[in-house]
Design a protein around this motif. Sequence first.
Motif, short mmCIF file in Angstrom:
data_model
loop_
_atom_site.label_atom_id
_atom_site.label_comp_id
_atom_site.label_asym_id
_atom_site.label_seq_id
_atom_site.Cartn_x
_atom_site.Cartn_y
_atom_site.Cartn_z
N VAL A 207 0.65 -1.26 0.05
CA VAL A 207 -0.04 0.04 0.05
C VAL A 207 1.00 1.41 -0.16
CG1 VAL A 207 -1.72 1.43 1.24
CG2 VAL A 207 -1.69 -1.06 1.33
N CYS A 208 0.82 2.24 -0.85
CA CYS A 208 1.39 3.42 -0.88
C CYS A 208 0.37 4.74 -1.32
CB CYS A 208 2.39 3.27 -2.08
SG CYS A 208 3.63 4.94 -1.83
N LEU A 209 -0.01 5.31 -0.24
CA LEU A 209 -1.10 6.10 -0.31
C LEU A 209 -0.52 7.60 0.09
CD1 LEU A 209 -3.72 4.51 1.82
CD2 LEU A 209 -3.87 4.67 -0.69
N ALA A 210 -0.92 8.65 -0.84
CA ALA A 210 -0.41 10.10 -0.52
C ALA A 210 -1.77 11.04 -0.41
CB ALA A 210 0.62 10.58 -1.66
N LEU A 211 -1.85 11.98 0.56
CA LEU A 211 -2.94 12.71 0.53
C LEU A 211 -2.51 14.14 0.75
CD1 LEU A 211 -5.89 13.49 1.04
CD2 LEU A 211 -5.35 12.95 3.37
N LEU A 212 -2.47 15.14 -0.19
CA LEU A 212 -2.41 16.60 -0.36
C LEU A 212 -3.52 17.35 0.24
CD1 LEU A 212 -0.06 18.64 -0.52
CD2 LEU A 212 -0.89 18.86 -2.77
N LYS A 213 -3.46 17.83 1.78
CA LYS A 213 -4.55 18.46 1.93
C LYS A 213 -4.46 20.07 1.44
CE LYS A 213 -6.16 17.14 5.93
NZ LYS A 213 -6.13 16.93 7.46
N LEU B 206 3.27 1.16 2.81
CA LEU B 206 3.61 -0.26 3.54
C LEU B 206 3.99 -1.28 2.73
CD1 LEU B 206 3.14 -1.81 6.30
CD2 LEU B 206 0.61 -1.93 5.71
N GLY B 207 5.04 -1.97 2.64
CA GLY B 207 5.59 -3.07 1.75
C GLY B 207 6.79 -2.47 0.88
N ASP B 208 6.96 -3.21 -0.30
CA ASP B 208 8.13 -3.11 -1.02
C ASP B 208 8.07 -2.08 -2.02
OD1 ASP B 208 6.31 -4.31 -2.87
OD2 ASP B 208 7.76 -5.88 -3.05
N SER B 209 7.18 -1.13 -1.61
CA SER B 209 7.27 0.18 -2.87
C SER B 209 7.78 1.32 -1.99
CB SER B 209 5.63 0.48 -3.09
OG SER B 209 4.98 0.79 -1.90
N ALA B 210 8.00 2.29 -3.02
CA ALA B 210 8.51 3.79 -2.26
C ALA B 210 8.07 4.96 -2.98
CB ALA B 210 10.10 3.74 -2.35
N LYS C 244 12.13 10.80 -0.15
CA LYS C 244 11.91 9.22 -0.73
C LYS C 244 11.61 8.71 0.85
CE LYS C 244 14.02 5.15 -2.19
NZ LYS C 244 15.02 4.54 -2.19
N THR C 245 10.35 7.80 0.90
CA THR C 245 10.11 6.63 1.81
C THR C 245 10.87 5.63 1.83
OG1 THR C 245 8.37 5.59 0.33
CG2 THR C 245 7.58 7.49 1.84
N VAL C 246 11.11 4.89 2.72
CA VAL C 246 11.93 3.95 2.77
C VAL C 246 11.23 2.48 2.62
CG1 VAL C 246 13.27 2.31 4.32
CG2 VAL C 246 13.30 4.97 4.82
N GLU C 247 11.80 1.65 1.57
CA GLU C 247 10.87 0.37 1.22
C GLU C 247 11.22 -0.53 2.27
OE1 GLU C 247 12.74 -1.20 -2.43
OE2 GLU C 247 12.80 0.74 -3.36
N GLN C 248 9.93 -1.43 2.53
CA GLN C 248 10.33 -2.18 3.66
C GLN C 248 10.35 -3.61 3.22
OE1 GLN C 248 6.54 -1.30 5.81
NE2 GLN C 248 6.97 0.82 5.56
#
Length: 88
Positions: free
Chosen positions: A46-52, A62-66, A78-82
Motif C-alpha cells: 500500500v502506498c497512499l498520499a494525501l495533499l490537504k 507499507l510494503g516493498d514500494s516507495a 523518498k520513503t523507505v522500502e520495507q
Amino acid sequence: QLAAILQREFRKSPCGPEGAERPLQAMLQTAHRELDLAQLPGSCTVCLALLKADGELHILNLGDSALHIVRDGVTVFKTVEQQHYFNC
C-alpha cells in the motif's frame, strides 16, 4: 477488495476522518477491519498520499514500494522500502 474500500473511504471523506491526526492510517485501519470481519485474509503493498488544502502532505507506505517526491528532476524526499530481501 482493499482498493475498493480505500476508494470508498476517500470519496466519503477526501481529507480523511474528521479530526484524525493520521488520516491515511485511519482509512487503512477501517479497510483492514472490514476485510477481517469479512474473513478475507491476505496482504498487499500500500502506498497512499494525501495533499490537504492547507498544503500538508500525508504519506502512508507499507510494503516493498516507495514514494518519491521529485522537484526539477531531483528527488527531495523518498520513503523507505520495507523489503528484507528479494521477493520476500
